[in-house]
Write a protein that holds these residues in place. Structure first.
Motif, PDB file in Angstrom:
ATOM      1  N   ILE A 140       0.863  -1.182   0.000  1.00  0.00           N
ATOM      2  CA  ILE A 140       0.000   0.000   0.000  1.00  0.00           C
ATOM      3  C   ILE A 140       0.899   1.232   0.000  1.00  0.00           C
ATOM      4  O   ILE A 140       1.643   1.474   0.948  1.00  0.00           O
ATOM      5  CB  ILE A 140      -0.932   0.013   1.233  1.00  0.00           C
ATOM      6  CG1 ILE A 140      -1.712  -1.309   1.334  1.00  0.00           C
ATOM      7  CG2 ILE A 140      -1.879   1.204   1.168  1.00  0.00           C
ATOM      8  CD1 ILE A 140      -2.645  -1.573   0.192  1.00  0.00           C
ATOM      9  N   LYS A 141       0.827   2.017  -1.066  1.00  0.00           N
ATOM     10  CA  LYS A 141       1.770   3.112  -1.256  1.00  0.00           C
ATOM     11  C   LYS A 141       1.064   4.467  -1.396  1.00  0.00           C
ATOM     12  O   LYS A 141      -0.147   4.533  -1.606  1.00  0.00           O
ATOM     13  CB  LYS A 141       2.610   2.865  -2.523  1.00  0.00           C
ATOM     14  CG  LYS A 141       3.371   1.541  -2.530  1.00  0.00           C
ATOM     15  CD  LYS A 141       4.467   1.507  -1.484  1.00  0.00           C
ATOM     16  CE  LYS A 141       5.286   0.221  -1.589  1.00  0.00           C
ATOM     17  NZ  LYS A 141       6.342   0.145  -0.552  1.00  0.00           N
ATOM     18  N   ALA A 142       1.860   5.532  -1.315  1.00  0.00           N
ATOM     19  CA  ALA A 142       1.357   6.887  -1.524  1.00  0.00           C
ATOM     20  C   ALA A 142       0.643   6.992  -2.859  1.00  0.00           C
ATOM     21  O   ALA A 142       1.053   6.387  -3.851  1.00  0.00           O
ATOM     22  CB  ALA A 142       2.517   7.891  -1.464  1.00  0.00           C
ATOM     23  N   GLY A 143      -0.460   7.762  -2.852  1.00  0.00           N
ATOM     24  CA  GLY A 143      -1.245   7.939  -4.064  1.00  0.00           C
ATOM     25  C   GLY A 143      -2.410   6.975  -4.180  1.00  0.00           C
ATOM     26  O   GLY A 143      -3.319   7.190  -4.986  1.00  0.00           O
ATOM     27  N   LEU A 162      -4.892   1.282  10.833  1.00  0.00           N
ATOM     28  CA  LEU A 162      -3.930   1.749   9.835  1.00  0.00           C
ATOM     29  C   LEU A 162      -2.685   2.333  10.499  1.00  0.00           C
ATOM     30  O   LEU A 162      -1.560   2.098  10.052  1.00  0.00           O
ATOM     31  CB  LEU A 162      -4.584   2.795   8.928  1.00  0.00           C
ATOM     32  CG  LEU A 162      -5.767   2.308   8.072  1.00  0.00           C
ATOM     33  CD1 LEU A 162      -6.360   3.478   7.293  1.00  0.00           C
ATOM     34  CD2 LEU A 162      -5.352   1.194   7.120  1.00  0.00           C
ATOM     35  N   ALA A 163      -2.901   3.084  11.575  1.00  0.00           N
ATOM     36  CA  ALA A 163      -1.766   3.688  12.277  1.00  0.00           C
ATOM     37  C   ALA A 163      -0.878   2.629  12.931  1.00  0.00           C
ATOM     38  O   ALA A 163       0.358   2.716  12.890  1.00  0.00           O
ATOM     39  CB  ALA A 163      -2.273   4.672  13.333  1.00  0.00           C
ATOM     40  N   ILE A 168      -0.404   5.231   8.346  1.00  0.00           N
ATOM     41  CA  ILE A 168      -0.642   6.642   8.645  1.00  0.00           C
ATOM     42  C   ILE A 168      -0.082   6.940  10.036  1.00  0.00           C
ATOM     43  O   ILE A 168       0.262   6.012  10.792  1.00  0.00           O
ATOM     44  CB  ILE A 168      -2.146   7.009   8.623  1.00  0.00           C
ATOM     45  CG1 ILE A 168      -2.912   6.226   9.699  1.00  0.00           C
ATOM     46  CG2 ILE A 168      -2.747   6.786   7.247  1.00  0.00           C
ATOM     47  CD1 ILE A 168      -4.359   6.673   9.871  1.00  0.00           C
ATOM     48  N   THR A 169      -0.048   8.213  10.382  1.00  0.00           N
ATOM     49  CA  THR A 169       0.287   8.628  11.737  1.00  0.00           C
ATOM     50  C   THR A 169      -0.838   9.509  12.257  1.00  0.00           C
ATOM     51  O   THR A 169      -1.254  10.460  11.573  1.00  0.00           O
ATOM     52  CB  THR A 169       1.603   9.428  11.779  1.00  0.00           C
ATOM     53  OG1 THR A 169       2.659   8.613  11.259  1.00  0.00           O
ATOM     54  CG2 THR A 169       1.934   9.840  13.208  1.00  0.00           C
ATOM     55  N   ALA A 184      -2.233  12.957  11.373  1.00  0.00           N
ATOM     56  CA  ALA A 184      -1.099  13.886  11.347  1.00  0.00           C
ATOM     57  C   ALA A 184      -0.288  13.724  10.070  1.00  0.00           C
ATOM     58  O   ALA A 184       0.244  14.692   9.529  1.00  0.00           O
ATOM     59  CB  ALA A 184      -0.206  13.660  12.570  1.00  0.00           C
ATOM     60  N   ASP A 185      -0.190  12.505   9.586  1.00  0.00           N
ATOM     61  CA  ASP A 185       0.568  12.230   8.368  1.00  0.00           C
ATOM     62  C   ASP A 185      -0.112  11.093   7.611  1.00  0.00           C
ATOM     63  O   ASP A 185      -0.110   9.938   8.057  1.00  0.00           O
ATOM     64  CB  ASP A 185       2.007  11.845   8.718  1.00  0.00           C
ATOM     65  CG  ASP A 185       2.888  11.648   7.489  1.00  0.00           C
ATOM     66  OD1 ASP A 185       2.370  11.755   6.355  1.00  0.00           O
ATOM     67  OD2 ASP A 185       4.089  11.377   7.659  1.00  0.00           O
TER      68      ASP A 185
END
Length: 286
Positions: A140-143, A162-163, A168-169, A184-185
Motif C-alpha cells: 500500500i503506497k502513496a497515491g 492503519l496507524a 498513517i500517523t 497527522a501524516d
C-alpha cells in the motif's frame, strides 16, 4: 434456507413507521403491553434484532440447539444496517438486539437520545484491511485510495488499525473516535468514507478497504486468511454483545439467552464455524 425474518433497511423502516401508527396497548406492541423487565411473559417468544452474519447465525444455533431445553422461545429478525436494530429495540418493536460493540452504542445513545444498554459480551469480529490489488500491507503506497467506514466509532477503529500498521500517523492523544482530520501524516494515501455495509463491494474501486468482520464474512472473505492486517483480539474493546432497552435486562427470557450465548456450546460453535474470523469474547461488558 434460514427461516428467520430478514429485513432490509428500507423494509425495516416501513415496518417501523407502520408499527408507530398502530393503536397503543395492542398485544403486538411489546413496549405498550407491559411485558418488559422482570414482569415479562416467559411464554412469549423473545424477539431479537441481529445482523445476518455472524450474529443471526449464532442466535439460530441457540434457537435450534439450546433454547428449548431452557424453556426459551426465540425469534430472530435480521437487519442489514447499524441503525434500525437500536431504534426498533428502543421503540419496543423487538425485545433485544445483537450486532454492536460498546463504543458504537455509546455514540448512538448520545446522538439519538436512546437508552439501550448491554447485557453480556459474546464475540469479537476483528476489523481487517483488505485489497484485491495488493498482497501485503507493505504494498500500500502513496497515491493509493483506502476506503474506511463512515460511522464515528468504526472509522476511528479503522484509522487506529492503519496507524498501528504504519500506513498513517495519528495526532498525539487521539482516542477511539478518531476521524480523518486527526491524521497527522497520511503518507500520501487518499481516503474514501463509505457506509460499512458497502465496503466489500467497493474493493474493486479502491486500492484497499478496512472492513468490519461481519460484512467481510458475508462477502465470503475469510478475515483470518484474506486480511492484509487484522485487529488483535487481546484487550480489544470492540466485543459484540446482547443489548436491550434500559429496564429490560431483568427479563427472564433475556437472562436465559445471555446464559446460552456464553455457553460452552456457543463457544465451540463460534470456533468451529469461523476459524478465527470471529472469536468468543464472553463475559460482562466493560
Amino acid at each position: 434456507m434460514r427461516k428467520n425474518t430478514k429485513l432490509t433497511a428500507a423494509a425495516a423502516l416501513t415496518a417501523t413507521l407502520a408499527l408507530g401508527l398502530t393503536a397503543c396497548g395492542t398485544s403486538s406492541d411489546p413496549a405498550s403491553a407491559g411485558d418488559s423487565g422482570a414482569k415479562a411473559d416467559e411464554s412469549k417468544a423473545l424477539v431479537v434484532a441481529a445482523s445476518p452474519v455472524p450474529h443471526a447465525d449464532i442466535l439460530t444455533f441457540v434457537k435450534d440447539k439450546l433454547a428449548a431445553e431452557e424453556g426459551l422461545k426465540l425469534e430472530v429478525k435480521e437487519f442489514t444496517d447499524y441503525v434500525l436494530p437500536n431504534t426498533a429495540t428502543q421503540q419496543g418493536q423487538v425485545d433485544a438486539n445483537f450486532f454492536q460493540h460498546k463504543p458504537y452504542l455509546d455514540d448512538f445513545n448520545k446522538k439519538n437520545k436512546t437508552t439501550i444498554v448491554p447485557v453480556v459480551d459474546v464475540h469479537l469480529e476483528p476489523l481487517g484491511l483488505y485489497s484485491k490489488k495488493s498482497k501485503d500491507v507493505k504494498d500500500i503506497k502513496a497515491g493509493q485510495t483506502v476506503a474506511v467506514p463512515n460511522d464515528t466509532t468504526n472509522e476511528g477503529r479503522a484509522l487506529h488499525l492503519l496507524a498501528e500498521n504504519g500506513l498513517i500517523t495519528l495526532k498525539d492523544g487521539v482516542g477511539t473516535d478518531a476521524k480523518l482530520s486527526d491524521i497527522a501524516d497520511a503518507k500520501g494515501l487518499k481516503f474514501k468514507e463509505l457506509e460499512a455495509a458497502t465496503l466489500p463491494r467497493a474493493l474493486n474501486d479502491v486500492d484497499a478497504a478496512v472492513i468490519n468482520g461481519n460484512y467481510a464474512i458475508e462477502a465470503e472473505l475469510k478475515p483470518a486468511q484474506d486480511a492484509l492486517v487484522l485487529e488483535k483480539a487481546e484487550g480489544n474493546p470492540y466485543a459484540n454483545f446482547l443489548a436491550v432497552k434500559d429496564g429490560n435486562a431483568d427479563d427472564p427470557r433475556v437472562q436465559k439467552l445471555a446464559k446460552l450465548l456464553n455457553s460452552p456450546e456457543v463457544k465451540k460453535f463460534i470456533e468451529d464455524t469461523y476459524q478465527g474470523s470471529v472469536v468468543p469474547a464472553f463475559g460482562a461488558v466493560k
